[in-house]
Design a protein around this motif. Structure first.
Motif, PDB file in Angstrom:
ATOM      1  N   LYS A  41       0.835  -1.199   0.000  1.00 38.62           N
ATOM      2  CA  LYS A  41       0.000   0.000   0.000  1.00 38.62           C
ATOM      3  C   LYS A  41       0.874   1.254   0.000  1.00 38.62           C
ATOM      4  CE  LYS A  41      -1.030  -0.362   4.986  1.00 38.62           C
ATOM      5  NZ  LYS A  41      -0.918   0.997   5.518  1.00 38.62           N
ATOM      6  N   ALA A  42       0.231   2.380  -0.121  1.00 36.21           N
ATOM      7  CA  ALA A  42       0.958   3.624  -0.402  1.00 36.21           C
ATOM      8  C   ALA A  42       2.042   3.952   0.624  1.00 36.21           C
ATOM      9  CB  ALA A  42      -0.026   4.787  -0.504  1.00 36.21           C
ATOM     10  N   ASP A  43       1.767   3.695   1.924  1.00 38.39           N
ATOM     11  CA  ASP A  43       2.758   4.036   2.943  1.00 38.39           C
ATOM     12  C   ASP A  43       3.704   2.879   3.255  1.00 38.39           C
ATOM     13  OD1 ASP A  43       1.217   2.278   4.411  1.00 38.39           O
ATOM     14  OD2 ASP A  43       0.770   3.698   6.030  1.00 38.39           O
ATOM     15  N   ALA A  44       3.557   1.761   2.537  1.00 38.58           N
ATOM     16  CA  ALA A  44       4.402   0.568   2.716  1.00 38.58           C
ATOM     17  C   ALA A  44       4.324  -0.001   4.124  1.00 38.58           C
ATOM     18  CB  ALA A  44       5.853   0.860   2.346  1.00 38.58           C
ATOM     19  N   GLY A  45       3.267   0.350   4.839  1.00 44.79           N
ATOM     20  CA  GLY A  45       3.116  -0.140   6.199  1.00 44.79           C
ATOM     21  C   GLY A  45       2.851  -1.624   6.297  1.00 44.79           C
ATOM     22  N   ASP A  46       2.529  -2.261   5.188  1.00 47.21           N
ATOM     23  CA  ASP A  46       2.282  -3.708   5.185  1.00 47.21           C
ATOM     24  C   ASP A  46       3.501  -4.502   4.738  1.00 47.21           C
ATOM     25  OD1 ASP A  46       1.972  -2.543   2.690  1.00 47.21           O
ATOM     26  OD2 ASP A  46       0.374  -3.879   2.038  1.00 47.21           O
ATOM     27  N   ALA A  47       4.629  -3.828   4.506  1.00 51.84           N
ATOM     28  CA  ALA A  47       5.855  -4.522   4.084  1.00 51.84           C
ATOM     29  C   ALA A  47       6.627  -5.096   5.260  1.00 51.84           C
ATOM     30  CB  ALA A  47       6.752  -3.574   3.286  1.00 51.84           C
ATOM     31  N   GLY A  48       6.276  -4.677   6.480  1.00 51.69           N
ATOM     32  CA  GLY A  48       6.952  -5.186   7.661  1.00 51.69           C
ATOM     33  C   GLY A  48       8.429  -4.836   7.680  1.00 51.69           C
ATOM     34  N   VAL A  49       9.190  -5.605   8.464  1.00 41.91           N
ATOM     35  CA  VAL A  49      10.617  -5.326   8.600  1.00 41.91           C
ATOM     36  C   VAL A  49      11.351  -5.544   7.277  1.00 41.91           C
ATOM     37  CG1 VAL A  49      11.292  -7.671   9.314  1.00 41.91           C
ATOM     38  CG2 VAL A  49      12.604  -5.690  10.148  1.00 41.91           C
ATOM     39  N   TRP A  50      10.763  -6.348   6.385  1.00 42.00           N
ATOM     40  CA  TRP A  50      11.376  -6.596   5.078  1.00 42.00           C
ATOM     41  C   TRP A  50      11.561  -5.292   4.306  1.00 42.00           C
ATOM     42  CZ3 TRP A  50       9.123  -9.864   0.472  1.00 42.00           C
ATOM     43  CH2 TRP A  50      10.182 -10.434  -0.250  1.00 42.00           C
TER      44      TRP A  50
ATOM     45  N   ILE B 226       7.135  -1.057  -4.526  1.00 42.84           N
ATOM     46  CA  ILE B 226       6.255  -1.653  -5.538  1.00 42.84           C
ATOM     47  C   ILE B 226       4.833  -1.444  -5.032  1.00 42.84           C
ATOM     48  CG2 ILE B 226       5.571  -3.748  -6.761  1.00 42.84           C
ATOM     49  CD1 ILE B 226       8.385  -4.839  -6.265  1.00 42.84           C
ATOM     50  N   LYS B 227       4.132  -0.517  -5.601  1.00 40.59           N
ATOM     51  CA  LYS B 227       2.798  -0.155  -5.119  1.00 40.59           C
ATOM     52  C   LYS B 227       1.709  -0.868  -5.916  1.00 40.59           C
ATOM     53  CE  LYS B 227       4.792   2.708  -2.309  1.00 40.59           C
ATOM     54  NZ  LYS B 227       4.994   2.299  -0.901  1.00 40.59           N
ATOM     55  N   TYR B 228       0.575  -1.074  -5.267  1.00 42.42           N
ATOM     56  CA  TYR B 228      -0.564  -1.694  -5.929  1.00 42.42           C
ATOM     57  C   TYR B 228      -0.897  -0.964  -7.234  1.00 42.42           C
ATOM     58  CZ  TYR B 228      -1.548  -4.446  -1.754  1.00 42.42           C
ATOM     59  OH  TYR B 228      -1.463  -5.329  -0.707  1.00 42.42           O
ATOM     60  N   ASP B 229      -1.111  -1.755  -8.281  1.00 44.62           N
ATOM     61  CA  ASP B 229      -1.545  -1.241  -9.591  1.00 44.62           C
ATOM     62  C   ASP B 229      -0.500  -0.363 -10.284  1.00 44.62           C
ATOM     63  OD1 ASP B 229      -4.027  -2.555  -9.320  1.00 44.62           O
ATOM     64  OD2 ASP B 229      -4.767  -0.901  -8.081  1.00 44.62           O
ATOM     65  N   SER B 230       0.735  -0.422  -9.813  1.00 45.56           N
ATOM     66  CA  SER B 230       1.809   0.322 -10.473  1.00 45.56           C
ATOM     67  C   SER B 230       2.364  -0.505 -11.626  1.00 45.56           C
ATOM     68  CB  SER B 230       2.924   0.621  -9.476  1.00 45.56           C
ATOM     69  OG  SER B 230       3.556  -0.603  -9.073  1.00 45.56           O
ATOM     70  N   GLU B 231       3.239   0.100 -12.426  1.00 45.13           N
ATOM     71  CA  GLU B 231       3.885  -0.645 -13.510  1.00 45.13           C
ATOM     72  C   GLU B 231       4.690  -1.819 -12.965  1.00 45.13           C
ATOM     73  OE1 GLU B 231       6.175   2.158 -15.964  1.00 45.13           O
ATOM     74  OE2 GLU B 231       4.799   1.573 -17.567  1.00 45.13           O
TER      75      GLU B 231
END
Length: 227
Positions: free
Chosen positions: A91-100, A113-118
């Motif tokens: 998601k936009a703030d990358a808050g769901d990427a975790g420590v990775w 890498i954002k949702y619906d991006s190239e």
């Protein structure tokens, strides 16, 4: 100390490719084999990792990778066996990427890498069908917090064929989890890609020795055509 029973780490100068070829040439190596129904799990075949003409994060190993993936996916569909496509985005703030997502923060970083991006879009060479299962994952394995395990149970799959990239990353993680969930696991050599032959062949070797049957893609084609 007495005689050595175990193994001291081998340092003999062989390349990862040489070791892989020697392991694959061992006909005595017992295989897990195929079960009755397989599923094709195509991992991260998205532009961020496949479009070498667009993104620095992309890589290519076998130039016919997509041809093989599309071929075995089409054969599986024709036999009524499931085909799955997973990819990564946040998601936009990358808050769901975790420590990775905390090691770097550049335009090419994973968490950007954002949702619906190239970068999120499937490579246009992917022949994705409407009835294939598609989902976006957050972590390396396609099994982690995803619908994959329950989908495979419903479709009575007992064998998982893992393709995509990278061999050393999300393909490996998915294959290890497939074995952990009790599936016979097949990794077709020509359908996987990585940035460096050392990573690619070292991880194919490790998968072959421990977690999966690493096979020429023709082995999967032959099995499907014989069903």
């Amino acid at each position: 100390m007495g005689d050595l029973v175990g193994t001291k780490m081998v340092e003999d100068g062989r390349t990862a490719r040489q070791i892989f070829e020697e392991v694959m040439a061992n006909p005595a190596r017992k295989k897990f084999g195929f079960g009755d129904r397989l599923a094709i799990v195509n991992v991260d075949l998205q532009q961020a990792y496949t479009r070498t003409d667009l993104f620095k994060t992309a890589y290519e190993t076998d130039p016919k990778q997509f041809d093989y993936i599309n071929q075995i996916s089409a054969l599986a569909r024709a036999k009524g066996m499931p085909v799955i496509w997973s990819r990564v985005a946040y998601k936009a703030d990358a808050g769901d990427a975790g420590v990775w997502g905390t090691r770097t923060d550049t335009p090419d970083s994973l968490q950007n890498i954002k949702y619906d991006s190239e970068r999120h879009q499937y490579d246009p060479r992917c022949e994705v069908h409407a009835d294939d299962l598609q989902f976006t994952k957050r972590m390396p394995s396609s099994f982690f917090e995803s619908p994959l395990a329950s989908y495979l149970t419903f479709h009575r799959a007992d064998t998982v064929v893992v393709t995509g990239g990278s061999t050393s990353g999300c393909v490996r993680a998915t294959a290890v989890d497939a074995l952990s969930y009790g599936y016979r696991t097949i990794v077709p050599i020509e359908t996987c890609a990585d940035k460096h032959e050392s990573y690619h062949f070292a991880n194919l070797t490790d998968l072959q020795l421990k977690y999966a049957d690493v096979e020429p893609v023709q082995t999967v084609i032959d099995w499907l055509e014989a069903r």
